[in-house]
Design a protein around this motif. Structure first.
Motif, PDB file in Angstrom:
ATOM      1  N   ARG A 252       4.443   1.236   8.289  1.00  8.09           N
ATOM      2  CA  ARG A 252       4.136   2.183   7.229  1.00  8.09           C
ATOM      3  C   ARG A 252       4.455   1.566   5.862  1.00  8.09           C
ATOM      4  NH1 ARG A 252       3.184   7.655   7.141  1.00  8.09           N
ATOM      5  NH2 ARG A 252       3.591   8.667   5.143  1.00  8.09           N
ATOM      6  N   ARG A 253       5.571   0.857   5.780  1.00  4.59           N
ATOM      7  CA  ARG A 253       5.936   0.224   4.508  1.00  4.59           C
ATOM      8  C   ARG A 253       4.921  -0.849   4.113  1.00  4.59           C
ATOM      9  NH1 ARG A 253       8.021  -4.305   3.246  1.00  4.59           N
ATOM     10  NH2 ARG A 253       8.766  -4.841   5.335  1.00  4.59           N
ATOM     11  N   ILE A 254       4.487  -1.650   5.086  1.00  6.09           N
ATOM     12  CA  ILE A 254       3.485  -2.680   4.785  1.00  6.09           C
ATOM     13  C   ILE A 254       2.201  -2.031   4.277  1.00  6.09           C
ATOM     14  CG2 ILE A 254       2.033  -4.499   5.769  1.00  6.09           C
ATOM     15  CD1 ILE A 254       4.298  -5.063   7.764  1.00  6.09           C
ATOM     16  N   ALA A 255       1.770  -0.956   4.953  1.00  5.55           N
ATOM     17  CA  ALA A 255       0.557  -0.253   4.531  1.00  5.55           C
ATOM     18  C   ALA A 255       0.693   0.273   3.103  1.00  5.55           C
ATOM     19  CB  ALA A 255       0.247   0.887   5.496  1.00  5.55           C
TER      20      ALA A 255
ATOM     21  N   SER B 204      -8.467   0.520   1.341  1.00  8.39           N
ATOM     22  CA  SER B 204      -8.872   1.889   1.705  1.00  8.39           C
ATOM     23  C   SER B 204      -8.503   2.228   3.145  1.00  8.39           C
ATOM     24  CB  SER B 204     -10.379   2.071   1.488  1.00  8.39           C
ATOM     25  OG  SER B 204     -11.124   1.159   2.281  1.00  8.39           O
ATOM     26  N   PHE B 205      -8.512   1.235   4.019  1.00 11.46           N
ATOM     27  CA  PHE B 205      -8.124   1.464   5.413  1.00 11.46           C
ATOM     28  C   PHE B 205      -6.707   2.028   5.493  1.00 11.46           C
ATOM     29  CE2 PHE B 205      -5.557  -0.509   8.826  1.00 11.46           C
ATOM     30  CZ  PHE B 205      -6.076   0.155   9.924  1.00 11.46           C
ATOM     31  N   TYR B 206      -5.787   1.462   4.721  1.00  8.28           N
ATOM     32  CA  TYR B 206      -4.387   1.880   4.785  1.00  8.28           C
ATOM     33  C   TYR B 206      -4.199   3.282   4.204  1.00  8.28           C
ATOM     34  CZ  TYR B 206      -3.934  -3.068   5.739  1.00  8.28           C
ATOM     35  OH  TYR B 206      -4.085  -4.309   6.292  1.00  8.28           O
ATOM     36  N   LYS B 207      -4.994   3.639   3.227  1.00  4.77           N
ATOM     37  CA  LYS B 207      -4.940   5.012   2.697  1.00  4.77           C
ATOM     38  C   LYS B 207      -5.299   5.999   3.802  1.00  4.77           C
ATOM     39  CE  LYS B 207      -6.150   3.701  -2.063  1.00  4.77           C
ATOM     40  NZ  LYS B 207      -7.163   3.823  -3.146  1.00  4.77           N
TER      41      LYS B 207
ATOM     42  N   ILE C  22      -1.475  -0.732  -0.355  1.00  6.81           N
ATOM     43  CA  ILE C  22      -2.175   0.248  -1.187  1.00  6.81           C
ATOM     44  C   ILE C  22      -1.809   0.074  -2.656  1.00  6.81           C
ATOM     45  CG2 ILE C  22      -2.370   2.721  -1.724  1.00  6.81           C
ATOM     46  CD1 ILE C  22      -1.945   3.216   1.312  1.00  6.81           C
ATOM     47  N   SER C  23      -0.537  -0.132  -2.929  1.00  5.09           N
ATOM     48  CA  SER C  23      -0.072  -0.239  -4.318  1.00  5.09           C
ATOM     49  C   SER C  23      -0.318  -1.621  -4.911  1.00  5.09           C
ATOM     50  CB  SER C  23       1.420   0.106  -4.404  1.00  5.09           C
ATOM     51  OG  SER C  23       2.200  -0.816  -3.650  1.00  5.09           O
ATOM     52  N   ARG C  24      -0.512  -2.623  -4.045  1.00  7.67           N
ATOM     53  CA  ARG C  24      -0.695  -3.998  -4.536  1.00  7.67           C
ATOM     54  C   ARG C  24      -1.899  -4.638  -3.818  1.00  7.67           C
ATOM     55  NH1 ARG C  24       5.038  -6.813  -3.846  1.00  7.67           N
ATOM     56  NH2 ARG C  24       4.018  -8.444  -5.095  1.00  7.67           N
ATOM     57  N   PRO C  25      -3.114  -4.220  -4.192  1.00  5.93           N
ATOM     58  CA  PRO C  25      -4.315  -4.704  -3.496  1.00  5.93           C
ATOM     59  C   PRO C  25      -4.503  -6.216  -3.554  1.00  5.93           C
ATOM     60  CG  PRO C  25      -4.898  -3.451  -5.479  1.00  5.93           C
ATOM     61  CD  PRO C  25      -3.451  -3.221  -5.228  1.00  5.93           C
ATOM     62  N   ASN C  26      -4.076  -6.852  -4.633  1.00  7.54           N
ATOM     63  CA  ASN C  26      -4.212  -8.308  -4.697  1.00  7.54           C
ATOM     64  C   ASN C  26      -3.304  -8.996  -3.681  1.00  7.54           C
ATOM     65  OD1 ASN C  26      -6.187  -8.321  -6.669  1.00  7.54           O
ATOM     66  ND2 ASN C  26      -4.708  -8.411  -8.357  1.00  7.54           N
ATOM     67  N   MET C  27      -2.135  -8.414  -3.449  1.00  8.91           N
ATOM     68  CA  MET C  27      -1.248  -8.954  -2.429  1.00  8.91           C
ATOM     69  C   MET C  27      -1.911  -8.834  -1.052  1.00  8.91           C
ATOM     70  SD  MET C  27       2.675  -7.944  -1.345  1.00  8.91           S
ATOM     71  CE  MET C  27       2.233  -6.368  -0.603  1.00  8.91           C
ATOM     72  N   PHE C  28      -2.557  -7.694  -0.798  1.00  2.49           N
ATOM     73  CA  PHE C  28      -3.259  -7.526   0.472  1.00  2.49           C
ATOM     74  C   PHE C  28      -4.308  -8.616   0.655  1.00  2.49           C
ATOM     75  CE2 PHE C  28      -7.302  -5.822   2.243  1.00  2.49           C
ATOM     76  CZ  PHE C  28      -6.961  -5.963   3.583  1.00  2.49           C
ATOM     77  N   ARG C  29      -5.087  -8.888  -0.379  1.00  4.90           N
ATOM     78  CA  ARG C  29      -6.137  -9.894  -0.261  1.00  4.90           C
ATOM     79  C   ARG C  29      -5.545 -11.273   0.009  1.00  4.90           C
ATOM     80  NH1 ARG C  29      -7.863  -6.566  -4.615  1.00  4.90           N
ATOM     81  NH2 ARG C  29      -9.711  -5.348  -4.016  1.00  4.90           N
ATOM     82  N   ARG C  30      -4.443 -11.601  -0.654  1.00  9.56           N
ATOM     83  CA  ARG C  30      -3.792 -12.898  -0.412  1.00  9.56           C
ATOM     84  C   ARG C  30      -3.239 -12.981   1.002  1.00  9.56           C
ATOM     85  NH1 ARG C  30      -1.568 -11.827  -5.532  1.00  9.56           N
ATOM     86  NH2 ARG C  30       0.452 -11.318  -4.585  1.00  9.56           N
ATOM     87  N   LYS C  31      -2.581 -11.912   1.437  1.00  6.65           N
ATOM     88  CA  LYS C  31      -2.003 -11.910   2.785  1.00  6.65           C
ATOM     89  C   LYS C  31      -3.113 -11.955   3.843  1.00  6.65           C
ATOM     90  CE  LYS C  31       2.532 -11.599   2.106  1.00  6.65           C
ATOM     91  NZ  LYS C  31       3.276 -10.389   2.462  1.00  6.65           N
TER      92      LYS C  31
END
Length: 335
Positions: free
Chosen positions: A286-289, A261-264, A293-302
């Motif tokens: 911007r691309r990372i953000a 939600s932060f990145y949104k 957003i589109s891959r929340p599981n990737m965010f959690r892993r990273k």
């Protein structure tokens, strides 16, 4: 210029080597023989405290970051000032830190369980890890074996601030062997918790001394922030205890969840802090953000991966440092 570049590369390489050596001495389940219940004690107390205060993990994440960024992850930020030493926690960037009490509770319980075994540095790292999991982040296996530092001095504190540019923050992160991607990822923790108006009020009324608001704030969001954070009265001394606070993601329905939600908010020009908002204005950040957003599981892993890197910074192991009996005080009477 070439000589300067070589020096920067050399420093970064040396830091990488130091971090790698220290990290190699940490072990998952380090206390399995010396204090088998250690991680269960931390997890149980964190669950209890989280049930009472769902914003606690955000506070611990910030406490962990401020500890690791100064002298490494050695629990130096937990030390109280004394008559002959002003400690890190009394530096201006640290005055709004919280979570000290839960570290004290965990330490007291572990001293009953296995006296003099579990370091305050590990307690902070474990409590932060469990807080991440409780807020919806990925649980990660955390190597332990950190020792507590012997120095905590206000003059050592130099933390990247909310008004830093992305370039300045990246440069600061590189000094502790973290990357631009780590910066963007760890800023995702701003999906949770609160922020004092004093950290960003200039953006609302007098951005860079212009007498106007930051033009990069969405106008509707600006109105929301101004309602929460009135124009400061410069005739009255600033008082942190009465400074209003707001949730870091005012438009989010999940203000205490570690999610994208932060990145949104960043991409909608609805970030509270200037540094956060700047992530929308470089191609890479911007691309990372957008990816998170589109891959929340990737965010959690990273995020878990970045936290592991952060908690390996400058650790003390083996016979270095000490195991404090009280996280707020050094054991040696001469400190």
């Amino acid at each position: 210029m070439a000589i300067l570049a070589l020096r920067v590369v050399a420093r970064a390489t040396l830091m990488s080597m130091v971090v790698a050596v220290a990290a190699a001495q940490l072990q998952v389940h380090f206390y399995k023989d010396s204090c088998p219940q250690a991680e269960l004690v931390v997890k149980s107390i964190m669950q209890q405290r989280f049930n009472a205060d769902p914003s606690l993990p955000a506070g611990l994440l910030r406490l962990q970051f401020h500890d690791c960024f100064v002298r490494g992850c050695d629990a130096s930020v937990l030390i109280d000032s004394s008559d002959n030493n002003v400690a890190e926690k009394d530096a201006p960037p640290n005055l709004t830190l919280r979570g000290f009490e839960v570290i004290d509770v965990i330490k007291a319980e572990l001293e009953k369980e296995c006296k003099g075994i579990v370091s305050c540095a590990d307690i902070l790292a474990l409590a932060t890890r469990d807080g991440v999991a409780l807020t919806g982040g990925s649980a990660y296996a955390l190597p332990t074996g950190r020792r507590d530092g012997l120095v905590s001095n206000i003059s050592d504190v130099n933390i990247p601030g909310p008004s830093f540019s992305v370039a300045a923050a990246t440069s600061a992160f590189q000094t502790i062997n973290l990357t631009l991607e780590d910066l963007v990822t760890l800023l995702g923790a701003h999906a949770m918790g609160f922020c004092h108006c004093g950290f960003f009020v200039d953006r609302l009324y007098n951005f860079i001394g212009s007498g106007q608001a930051d033009p990069d704030i969405d106008p509707q969001f600006l109105g929301v922030l101004r309602q929460k954070c009135p124009r400061p009265d410069n005739s009255v001394p600033f008082n942190l205890s009465t400074d209003p606070i707001i949730v870091m993601t005012p438009s989010s329905s999940t203000p205490f969840k570690l999610d994208p939600s932060f990145y949104k908010g960043v991409l909608q020009e609805q970030a509270v802090l200037q540094l956060d908002q700047e992530l929308a204005f470089t191609d890479l950040t911007r691309r990372i953000a957008a990816d998170y957003i589109s891959r929340p599981n990737m965010f959690r892993r990273k995020f878990a991966k970045a936290m592991l890197k952060l908690t390996n910074v400058g650790v003390l192991t083996g016979q270095q440092g000490e195991i404090r009996a009280n996280c707020r005080r050094f054991n040696q009477p001469n400190h």
